[in-house]
Design a protein around this motif. Structure first.
Motif, short mmCIF file in Angstrom:
data_model
loop_
_atom_site.label_atom_id
_atom_site.label_comp_id
_atom_site.label_asym_id
_atom_site.label_seq_id
_atom_site.Cartn_x
_atom_site.Cartn_y
_atom_site.Cartn_z
N PHE A 31 21.65 -36.28 24.16
CA PHE A 31 20.24 -36.49 24.50
C PHE A 31 20.18 -37.17 25.86
CE2 PHE A 31 20.69 -36.62 19.93
CZ PHE A 31 19.63 -35.86 19.46
N LEU A 32 19.09 -36.96 26.59
CA LEU A 32 18.91 -37.69 27.85
C LEU A 32 18.48 -39.12 27.52
CD1 LEU A 32 16.94 -34.98 29.87
CD2 LEU A 32 19.28 -35.74 30.32
N LEU A 39 23.08 -40.33 29.75
CA LEU A 39 23.13 -39.47 28.57
C LEU A 39 23.52 -40.27 27.33
CD1 LEU A 39 25.09 -36.44 30.13
CD2 LEU A 39 22.63 -36.56 29.73
N ILE A 40 22.94 -39.86 26.20
CA ILE A 40 23.32 -40.43 24.91
C ILE A 40 24.20 -39.40 24.21
CG2 ILE A 40 22.49 -41.38 22.73
CD1 ILE A 40 19.76 -41.83 24.16
N LYS A 41 25.45 -39.77 23.96
CA LYS A 41 26.37 -38.86 23.31
C LYS A 41 26.49 -39.24 21.84
CE LYS A 41 27.87 -40.21 26.81
NZ LYS A 41 27.15 -40.84 27.96
N VAL A 42 26.43 -38.23 20.95
CA VAL A 42 26.42 -38.48 19.51
C VAL A 42 27.52 -37.65 18.85
CG1 VAL A 42 25.04 -38.26 17.41
CG2 VAL A 42 23.93 -38.89 19.56
N VAL A 43 28.32 -38.30 17.99
CA VAL A 43 29.33 -37.59 17.20
C VAL A 43 29.17 -37.97 15.74
CG1 VAL A 43 31.80 -37.20 16.79
CG2 VAL A 43 31.00 -37.63 19.11
N TYR A 44 29.20 -36.99 14.86
CA TYR A 44 29.16 -37.28 13.42
C TYR A 44 29.93 -36.20 12.68
CZ TYR A 44 25.30 -33.90 13.41
OH TYR A 44 24.54 -32.79 13.59
N VAL A 73 14.79 -40.90 24.91
CA VAL A 73 15.34 -41.53 23.71
C VAL A 73 14.50 -41.21 22.47
CG1 VAL A 73 14.19 -43.74 24.09
CG2 VAL A 73 16.35 -43.68 22.85
N GLU A 74 13.22 -40.89 22.68
CA GLU A 74 12.35 -40.56 21.53
C GLU A 74 12.86 -39.32 20.78
OE1 GLU A 74 11.46 -40.40 24.72
OE2 GLU A 74 10.83 -38.32 25.05
N LYS A 75 13.56 -38.44 21.50
CA LYS A 75 14.12 -37.25 20.84
C LYS A 75 15.26 -37.62 19.89
CE LYS A 75 12.66 -33.82 24.14
NZ LYS A 75 13.01 -32.95 25.26
N LEU A 76 16.06 -38.60 20.30
CA LEU A 76 17.14 -39.09 19.43
C LEU A 76 16.52 -39.76 18.20
CD1 LEU A 76 20.23 -40.07 19.05
CD2 LEU A 76 19.40 -42.20 20.02
N VAL A 77 15.51 -40.59 18.43
CA VAL A 77 14.85 -41.30 17.33
C VAL A 77 14.29 -40.29 16.33
CG1 VAL A 77 12.89 -42.80 16.76
CG2 VAL A 77 14.35 -43.34 18.72
N LYS A 78 13.64 -39.26 16.81
CA LYS A 78 13.04 -38.24 15.95
C LYS A 78 14.14 -37.52 15.16
CE LYS A 78 9.79 -34.37 16.18
NZ LYS A 78 10.50 -33.08 16.33
N TRP A 79 15.23 -37.18 15.84
CA TRP A 79 16.34 -36.46 15.21
C TRP A 79 16.94 -37.29 14.08
CZ3 TRP A 79 21.79 -37.44 15.42
CH2 TRP A 79 22.60 -36.40 14.97
N ILE A 80 17.15 -38.58 14.35
CA ILE A 80 17.74 -39.44 13.32
C ILE A 80 16.76 -39.64 12.15
CG2 ILE A 80 18.51 -41.81 12.83
CD1 ILE A 80 20.07 -41.70 15.40
#
Ligand code: ADP
Length: 266
Positions: free
Chosen positions: A27-28, A11-16, A32-39
């Motif tokens: 994100f799973l 899992l990719i954990k994100v805090v901001y 990772v493409e979902k994280l890239v899109k989100w950023i």
């Protein structure tokens, strides 16, 4: 604007932070493409502070400015923040057990920490063995089933061996995980198999951790990692041992975000 990212094996954990409030995302790692899109969509200029085993992998997929941060340093800084936010006040010295895809064990003393050891038995073991034994692949589904399951007749308890005779140790302890072959029919329910699996992993993790706690002369163990996220069963299984072994176990809220919190603060 900064974003803390802990890119783990699963899992990719994100805090901001937004308007003085911490926000959390997961994100799973295999999406990772979902994280890239989100950023790219929402935070194209944010500075990324990235930690975890897949940090380099992720930094290469994004155009943002970034900094790579050591995973253990991030966790050490982050756990302080997590405990503070959870209003949990612990002794200066305690054992930190991070049950992620695998398990990592650290001693914490004030601002310092030291990695003492680890084990390949962790959340990934739960996922892999669940699949092999029951074909279930979804974490939430596995845990829902396990919550409904019983361990009798698959796990061999001390009292199953002593059969009513006085035993030298608590009869309720597991003598052999998945060891009641004599009772097995081959028709075991998925939920019972998964309950035994969660039991085996929690017992193994605790038994691996306990000598480390003894070695640092602490009875306080703090469990973090996504394996315990939303996971009352794991906690319940482990809490059974608090009294027996005179331990104090903690499962701080948002513990799975320790690495990401630490990266953000770094
Ligand atoms: P890592 O940093 O190694 O990715 P985590 O602390 O994120 O480790 O924990 C990963 C474990 O969390 C998985 O092995 C699994 O047992 C559990 N888990 C919790 N939620 C999920 C999910 N939605 N999908 C997959 N695994 C999950």
């Amino acid at each position: 604007e900064c974003i803390g990212i802990d890119a783990g094996g699963t899992l990719i954990k994100v805090v901001y932070k937004e308007r003085d409030e911490h926000l959390y995302q997961t994100f799973l790692s295999n999406e990772v493409e979902k994280l890239v899109k989100w950023i790219n969509e929402w935070h194209p200029n944010a500075k990324l502070k990235i930690t975890g085993g897949k940090q380099e992998n992720i930094s290469k997929l994004l155009h943002n400015p970034y900094e790579l941060i050591d995973e253990f340093e991030a966790t050490t800084i982050g756990i302080k923040e997590v405990l503070k936010r959870a209003d949990l006040y612990l002794p200066e010295k305690y054992l930190l057990v991070n049950v992620g895809t695998g398990t990592s064990i650290h001693s914490v003393l004030g601002k310092n920490s030291e990695r003492l050891g680890g084990s390949g038995i962790g959340g990934g073991t739960l996922m892999g063995l669940s699949y092999l034994l029951t074909r279930q692949k979804q974490f939430e589904e596995i845990m829902l089933l396990a919550e409904k399951g019983k361990r009798t007749g698959i796990d061999l308890k001390v009292r199953d061996i002593y059969e009513g005779d006085r035993s030298p140790i608590n009869g309720d302890l597991t003598a052999s995980n998945f060891g009641f072959l004599e009772r097995m029919t081959g028709e075991e329910l998925q939920e019972d198999i998964l309950a035994c699996l969660v039991g085996m992993i929690s017992e193994a993790v605790l038994m691996i951790a306990m000598p480390f706690a003894r070695a640092i002369e602490s009875s306080t163990i703090v469990f973090i990692g996504s394996t315990f996220h939303n996971n009352a069963l794991f906690k319940k299984q482990l809490q059974r041992f608090e009294y027996l072994f005179e331990l104090k176990l903690h499962f701080p809220f948002n513990g799975q975000y320790s690495g990401a919190h630490g990266a953000l603060l770094y």
